[in-house]
Design an enzyme around this catalytic site. Structure first.
Site, PDB file in Angstrom:
ATOM      1  N   ASP B  91      63.585  61.262  29.984  1.00 31.61           N
ATOM      2  CA  ASP B  91      64.025  61.412  28.657  1.00 31.61           C
ATOM      3  C   ASP B  91      64.927  62.573  29.618  1.00 31.61           C
ATOM      4  O   ASP B  91      65.160  62.507  30.439  1.00 31.61           O
ATOM      5  CB  ASP B  91      62.265  61.980  28.231  1.00 31.61           C
ATOM      6  N   ASP B 265      56.013  54.520  24.155  1.00 32.26           N
ATOM      7  CA  ASP B 265      55.772  55.823  25.328  1.00 32.26           C
ATOM      8  C   ASP B 265      54.460  57.081  24.721  1.00 32.26           C
ATOM      9  O   ASP B 265      54.963  56.650  24.003  1.00 32.26           O
ATOM     10  CB  ASP B 265      56.101  56.595  26.017  1.00 32.26           C
ATOM     11  N   CYS B 303      37.385  42.781  28.021  1.00 30.59           N
ATOM     12  CA  CYS B 303      38.824  43.463  29.201  1.00 30.59           C
ATOM     13  C   CYS B 303      38.169  43.067  30.282  1.00 30.59           C
ATOM     14  O   CYS B 303      37.013  42.642  31.239  1.00 30.59           O
ATOM     15  CB  CYS B 303      38.250  44.659  29.108  1.00 30.59           C
ATOM     16  N   CYS B 305      39.861  43.590  33.036  1.00 27.43           N
ATOM     17  CA  CYS B 305      39.911  44.300  34.501  1.00 27.43           C
ATOM     18  C   CYS B 305      39.212  45.060  35.534  1.00 27.43           C
ATOM     19  O   CYS B 305      38.042  44.473  34.861  1.00 27.43           O
ATOM     20  CB  CYS B 305      40.559  45.637  33.398  1.00 27.43           C
ATOM     21  N   CYS B 308      36.104  46.385  34.329  1.00 29.46           N
ATOM     22  CA  CYS B 308      35.258  46.088  33.373  1.00 29.46           C
ATOM     23  C   CYS B 308      34.827  44.694  33.557  1.00 29.46           C
ATOM     24  O   CYS B 308      33.565  45.166  33.522  1.00 29.46           O
ATOM     25  CB  CYS B 308      36.026  45.720  32.207  1.00 29.46           C
ATOM     26  N   HIS B 333      41.192  50.989  33.056  1.00 25.29           N
ATOM     27  CA  HIS B 333      40.947  50.517  31.931  1.00 25.29           C
ATOM     28  C   HIS B 333      41.807  50.522  31.093  1.00 25.29           C
ATOM     29  O   HIS B 333      42.313  50.306  30.415  1.00 25.29           O
ATOM     30  CB  HIS B 333      39.873  50.795  31.734  1.00 25.29           C
TER      31      HIS B 333
HETATM   32 ZN   LIG Z   1      38.491  46.914  31.317  1.00 20.70          ZN
END
Ligand SMILES: [Zn+2]
Ligand SMILES: [Zn+2]
Lengths: 399, 386
Positions: B91, B265, B303, B305, B308, B333
């Site tokens: 930025d 963002d 999820c 990930c 999870c 996560h």
């Molecule tokens: Zn997750």
């Protein structure tokens, strides 16, 4: 659990150093002397589980877990319904050893310990834990190995208090063993403070009991470096040769070498946590061969075993912590970057430092094992201690 | 211009595109995690790549203070300094000054502020902002704009918009690496459609590599928010990326993408993680809550990930706000969630099932069918029946 000694140190002196193989739960066989990684609630302080495989395997597969970490925030019932500590932390192929004291945030508070149970200072305040409660958590965690509850006292307590601690620790051992869960092996706790006689008495009592190994407590509690070897040997001389020995509270490289010389097989790694929090990175050469050539560590923040990455000399240092290190941190990041992360208090600094320091200390243990196998452990140890002594003397002269 | 923007698929205003930047080929719509001080809190660069992070944001103001842009330049740029091989955006530093420092004042020269280091008055000009960003070396750099709170009204908004237009020429003139870094202009103009219109036209005339919609996500009402986005995306060129600054709630990203925006963002996913909140399809899950202590389900059963797949809510509950690992795992996560949402937006547009995806998303977040009025209004403009 399986354990067998493979080689004894044959070097000069009366070293009892030994190497062996140790196998715990689903964890692959590990060579000893070995390091148990220090954890908070079962996971390393900053190394998340997906980053663990970047550490040397299987060397990094033993974890120390403190049951005291689960006295608050999660119930034993929930831990049981999750299926125990391995499932809870998602690390099925790791060997987990439960010892109450973590040498970081959970420390014995002997003045508050009484005949009912052991007292600890913890982040949730002072806790008094009775053998039955302790075994309740052990039963829900189901670690591969657990040490019986001990009454650890500092070196300066009276003879009477120290004797009392041995009596209690032996009594609690019987109580804990009587409540043994179906899985996991028991390590009998041995205390005795800085009294050689009491150390012997405790070891003799524990050896009579039905335990699979030995946990040695009460070290790193104010005893002097000089008196430590006699205290350690008093214990290990009595222990059966084929039983694994785990110790808490010996962290510095010199202390580990003292423990190995006395025949200790397993160590905790709270030292790495303390280094990491202080912004330090281990840099000492891992074997004697490279000592002469590698030691060019100059400038501030270096005591020849470690450097302080907060020091301004590293502001523009575009080299890794240790040039020859194969850890994730050294392969990917510079001292300048870690110096910046420390300056701006970013958590990645601790992640990167814990990775490097753990990697480096595991390398130190590998060097120790090689030295024992090659019959040069005493030389290795002397060289290491000597280098350090010379350096400290130089610093003293300069100051 | 150091980028290529190819639209691969559309649904009405929404588009899925391939954004080729000097360091990485990105797929839009895309969320950009914020790494204020040259790191995304609690994650390694390897982990960021693993969860599919394509571009990260660095804050010029913070980096200029520590470790300084000169040092970053000397060590080969921020990519090399933090060992991030993929794309990066910085930025201008102006927003941070105005929002973090009480004593910031904007004049025609630039943003004057009191140095947080020694308290001396300092001045950040458009030229300086660009020079600093040239040293940092991000793929996308942002023009210095005159930032005003969206909730402010009156002549100050107009002044800021015209000044932003004057400053863009100074930024363009100061930009030394147009073949390596892309300078994005920022549309200002508050909530006033006339001012926004003038600003967009002014910027488009300069033929910049990309455009940002600024001055939003600052406490304005949601209906005004989406209308500004819709107005700007309609006016901005089709073949250039559009970045809605500071937008990061999953719902906002879905709405803005439906309206034709591409990049976002926000610090929200990582900041909220540190306070113990997980992003889930239903909205948020407060892991600090007592009820979590006995909940043996994963944070989000749908999820994929690492967190999870391995951890229960009960265990995360016992870690959050107390142990570093709690915020590390939750940040992991939450960022995974944002990047999965980005991928889902991209692929559903490509595979011509975008309206279904949006409906599914809203259905999970508002199971009782109580979709907020502003979302319904925006979806009508986006041509999505809900
Ligand atoms: Zn997750
Ligand atoms: Zn390393």
């Amino acid at each position: 659990m399986k354990f067998s000694v493979k080689a004894w140190s044959t070097s000069k002196g009366n070293s009892a150093a030994r190497t062996g193989v140790f196998q715990l739960g689903n964890c692959p066989q590990i060579e000893t002397p070995a390091l148990l990684l220090s954890t908070r609630k079962g996971l390393p302080h900053f190394i998340s589980p997906d980053l663990l495989p970047s550490l040397p395997i299987p060397d990094s597969s033993l974890l120390h877990v403190s049951p005291l970490h689960f006295m608050e925030g999660i119930s034993s019932k929930t831990i049981s319904s999750i299926g125990g500590i391995h499932k809870m932390i998602g690390l099925h192929d790791f060997g987990l050893a439960a010892v109450a004291r973590d040498s970081i945030q959970c420390l014995p508070e002997s003045s508050a310990t009484n005949k009912l149970g052991a007292s600890f200072e913890t982040p949730c305040g002072r806790l008094l834990i009775k053998p039955a409660e302790y075994m309740g958590i052990i039963s829900s965690l189901r670690p591969n190995l657990w040490a019986t509850l001990a009454d650890e006292v500092p070196a300066w307590v009276s003879k009477k208090r120290n004797k009392n601690s041995v009596d209690r620790t032996v009594k609690w051992l019987d109580e804990c063993v009587a409540l043994s869960p179906a899985s996991g092996v028991a390590f009998g706790a041995i205390v005795g403070g800085s009294d050689v006689e009491e150390r012997r008495r405790c070891a003799q009592e524990v050896v009579k009991r039905n335990v699979s190994g030995y946990w040695i407590g009460g070290f790193g509690f104010g005893e002097s470096t000089d008196e430590r070897p006699a205290l350690l040997s008093a214990v290990t001389d009595i222990l059966p040769k084929d039983g694994p020995r785990l110790i808490s509270g010996l962290g510095l490289p010199e202390e580990v070498l003292q423990g190995v010389a006395a025949g200790i097989d397993l160590f905790d790694s709270s030292y790495i946590y303390h280094l990491t929090i202080g912004g330090f990175a281990l840099t000492f050469p891992l074997d004697n061969k490279t000592y002469a050539s590698d030691l060019k560590l100059t400038g501030m923040g270096s005591d020849q075993t470690k450097i302080n990455l907060k020091a301004t000399v590293y502001r523009k240092d575009a080299t890794p912590i240790v040039e020859s290190c194969s850890c994730y941190t050294c392969q990917n990041h510079t001292k300048a970057y870690i110096n910046h992360l420390l300056n701006v208090h970013e958590m990645l600094a601790q992640i990167l430092l814990e990775i490097h320091n753990t990697h480096h200390y595991l390398g130190f243990f590998r060097s120790i094992r090689e030295a024992i196998k090659e019959g040069r452990f005493e030389q290795f140890r002397e060289m290491f201690v000597e280098k350090r002594r010379i350096h400290l003397a130089e610093v003293a002269v300069c100051a | 211009m150091a980028l290529r923007f190819e639209v691969l698929g559309r649904f009405n205003r929404a588009r899925a595109a391939r954004l080729t930047l000097p360091h990485f080929v990105c797929q839009t719509p895309l969320f950009m995690p914020v790494g204020t001080q040259g790191t995304i809190k609690g994650l390694t660069t390897n982990q960021l790549e693993e969860i599919g992070c394509q571009i990260i944001l660095g804050n010029t103001y913070h980096l200029a203070l520590r470790p300084t842009s000169e040092l970053i330049d000397e060590l080969g740029g921020l990519h090399k300094f933090m060992n991030w091989p993929r794309a990066m955006l910085t930025d201008s530093g102006g927003f941070q000054m105005v929002s973090l420092l009480h004593l910031a004042d904007i004049t025609e020269k630039g943003v004057t502020f009191q140095s947080p280091v020694d308290g001396k008055p300092m001045l950040l000009t458009p030229e300086e902002s660009i020079q600093i960003q040239n040293r940092i070396g991000a793929d996308i750099i942002m023009a210095l704009d005159d930032v005003v709170k969206t909730t402010i009204t009156g002549p100050r908004i107009e002044e800021a918009m015209y000044r932003t237009l004057r400053w863009i020429d100074r930024c363009i003139a100061a930009h030394k690496k147009p073949n390596e870094q892309n300078l994005f202009g920022i549309v200002q103009g508050g909530l006033d459609p006339v001012l926004r219109d003038i600003c967009v036209r002014g910027l488009v005339e300069r033929n910049l590599p990309g455009y940002a919609i600024g001055g939003l996500a600052g406490g304005e009402d949601k209906d005004s928010f989406w209308r500004v986005v819709a107005q700007c995306t309609a006016l901005l060129p089709e073949d250039k990326p559009r970045y809605v600054m500071g937008v990061g709630y999953p719902l906002d990203i879905v709405v803005c993408s439906a309206l034709g925006a591409d990049l976002y963002d926000c610090v929200y996913p990582t900041r909220t993680a540190r306070f113990g909140t997980a992003l889930v399809p239903e909205g948020v899950l407060k892991l600090k809550h007592k009820a979590m202590a006995e909940d043996t389900r994963p944070i989000d059963p749908t999820c994929s990930c690492m967190v999870c797949k391995n951890y229960t809510r009960a265990y995360i509950h016992c870690l959050v706000t107390k142990d570093a690992m709690g915020s590390q795992l939750l940040s992991y996560h939450n960022l995974h969630y944002m990047l999965q949402l980005s991928r889902d937006l991209h692929s559903s547009i490509i595979e011509e099932r975008f309206p279904d995806f949006v409906r599914g998303f809203l259905q999970k977040m508002f199971p009782k069918g109580d979709v907020p009025e502003w979302v319904c209004n925006a979806m009508e403009v986006a041509g999505i029946k809900i």
